[in-house]
Enzyme design. Structure first.
Site, PDB file in Angstrom:
ATOM      1  N   ARG A  46       0.810  -1.215   0.000  1.00  0.00           N
ATOM      2  CA  ARG A  46       0.000   0.000   0.000  1.00  0.00           C
ATOM      3  C   ARG A  46       0.850   1.275   0.000  1.00  0.00           C
ATOM      4  O   ARG A  46       0.470   2.271  -0.578  1.00  0.00           O
ATOM      5  CB  ARG A  46      -0.937  -0.018   1.213  1.00  0.00           C
ATOM      6  CG  ARG A  46      -2.100  -0.976   1.049  1.00  0.00           C
ATOM      7  CD  ARG A  46      -2.983  -1.001   2.272  1.00  0.00           C
ATOM      8  NE  ARG A  46      -2.301  -1.625   3.412  1.00  0.00           N
ATOM      9  CZ  ARG A  46      -2.887  -1.909   4.566  1.00  0.00           C
ATOM     10  NH1 ARG A  46      -4.157  -1.595   4.744  1.00  0.00           N
ATOM     11  NH2 ARG A  46      -2.230  -2.475   5.538  1.00  0.00           N
ATOM     12  N   LYS A 207      -1.891 -22.456  14.328  1.00  0.00           N
ATOM     13  CA  LYS A 207      -0.655 -23.198  14.061  1.00  0.00           C
ATOM     14  C   LYS A 207      -0.819 -24.680  14.383  1.00  0.00           C
ATOM     15  O   LYS A 207      -0.315 -25.539  13.650  1.00  0.00           O
ATOM     16  CB  LYS A 207       0.489 -22.593  14.871  1.00  0.00           C
ATOM     17  CG  LYS A 207       0.827 -21.161  14.463  1.00  0.00           C
ATOM     18  CD  LYS A 207       1.804 -20.522  15.428  1.00  0.00           C
ATOM     19  CE  LYS A 207       2.134 -19.098  15.018  1.00  0.00           C
ATOM     20  NZ  LYS A 207       3.003 -18.404  16.001  1.00  0.00           N
TER      21      LYS A 207
END
Length: 406
Positions: A46, A207
């Site tokens: 961005r 995870k």
């Protein structure tokens, strides 16, 4: 040497900028080991003006990361945007659909959508790699898939979140309470302004869902992961744990049982003599237990190809059917009959006590009482605790931490 491997990087935050720097500084070493040079030819972020510590003037910039992922000149797309959906998902889908290899550190995306993405990659004949999505720089995915391929795993567990491990370590070392250490962790940059993702076990659950899929060859099942954080762990619990010979760690545990696969994230008491107890601060560690190799421990700072073929249908085991020992801390009125009432609640649920600690006497006042149990079923433990909490002499909800036998 082969023609260069052309890489596009989507997302130039801390991890993305670090990846660019590594590819630049280690270019010769990587070329020697891979047999071809790796060249970053396109990026998407961005803010073009931010200093990333590397000259990007010769690299093509894309406002639309998904358009970059469709660029016919790109060989590999590295997705470092993050998030389980939105632009990150669109970038990965677009890259795979256009026959490009994908590397991602996006644990949320892999935990929510990994099985589908892996099937798409396999269908397109490309590689979906996600080593960095679990345990930072520790090569745990490759170890499970390749190094331990000849072993049937019984259990995979570990410290999967550096922020929580730092907080628990610092609470023990400084004798400070959770809230104080959290503020310090935020000042040091170890915890986010909104730390819930880390301290409530959500990050570790993502995870663990990935590790369980890789280690046990089953589809990713994030909804099957029981997650509990560390907000309720007090300095008192840490002191009692030390007295009993334990350390408190937030662990992610995937364990094969006769009923199926347990997946759970929660604070655990582990003996101080175990390798996992010695992992301190912001470090992560993963332990795998195989039938031939025994116990393998991987440790490193936290900050692979996905299994698709021959996935097993292993049923998930709900936390209520977990069997283990428990630490219970109660705050009770010091008066006759209190311990007898507590013992009766445990007896009625077939929960056997192993030890009890009561520090000092203060008749008519609040005192802490700590109990440890023998192995029992979690559902029975919860029923007993509900009865104990309802006693007039118990002044706050019981605090429970599971004891793990590693």
């Amino acid at each position: 040497m082969k023609s260069p491997l052309k890489i596009a990087v989507a997302g130039l935050g801390t991890v993305g900028a670090g990846t660019l720097q590594l590819l630049d500084r280690q270019a010769d070493l990587l070329a020697q080991r891979a047999g071809r040079r790796m060249v970053v030819v396109a990026v998407s972020a961005r803010d073009r003006r931010r200093d990333r510590g590397i000259d990007l003037s010769a690299v093509r910039w894309y406002e639309d990361a998904a358009a970059m992922a469709a660029d016919s000149e790109i060989d590999v797309v590295v997705e470092l945007i993050g998030g389980a959906d939105g632009i990150a998902q669109k970038v990965v889908d677009t890259a795979l659909e256009h026959g490009k290899h994908v590397v991602t550190a996006n644990k949320a995306l892999m935990a929510h959508d990994g099985t589908r993405l892996a099937a798409l990659a396999e269908d397109k004949g490309v590689v979906l790699s996600f080593e960095a999505s679990v345990a930072g720089g520790i090569p745990v995915i490759k170890t499970l898939r390749e190094g331990l391929a000849g072993n049937r795993l019984a259990r995979v567990y570990g410290i999967l979140n550096g922020t929580s491990n730092y907080i628990l370590t610092t609470m023990r070392e400084t004798a400070h309470e959770f809230s104080e250490v959290l503020v310090e962790a935020q000042k040091l940059g170890y915890a986010e302004a909104d730390p819930s993702f880390d301290i409530d076990g959500i990050d570790a659950a993502h995870k663990l869902a990935i590790l369980a899929s890789v280690g046990f060859g089953r589809p990713v099942d994030l909804e099957g992961v029981y997650a509990e954080g560390i907000r309720h762990v007090s300095r008192l619990d840490i002191d009692f744990a030390e007295e009993l010979g334990y350390r408190i760690k937030l662990l992610g545990i995937a364990r094969l049982t006769e009923e199926g696969l347990e997946q759970r994230v929660h604070p655990c008491m582990v003996l101080r003599s175990t390798p996992i107890a010695a992992v301190e601060g912001v470090f992560n560690a993963v332990v795998a237990e195989g039938d031939f190799v025994g116990r393998v421990v991987l440790e490193g700072r936290g900050a692979g190809a996905f299994p698709t073929a021959n996935l097993q249908t292993l049923p998930g085991v709900p936390i209520e059917r977990h069997q283990g020992a428990y630490y219970i801390r109660l705050m009770v009125l010091d008066q006759p009959g209190v311990i007898a009432d507590v013992a009766a609640a445990l007896r009625d649920e077939q929960v056997s006590l192993e030890s009890m600690i009561q520090r000092g006497r203060a008749p008519g006042e609040a005192v802490p009482v700590v109990l440890t149990t023998h192995v029992t079923v979690e559902a029975a433990m919860r029923r007993a605790l509900a009865r104990i909490e309802a006693l007039d002499t118990v002044l706050e909800p019981p605090h429970m931490i599971r004891i793990e036998d590693f």
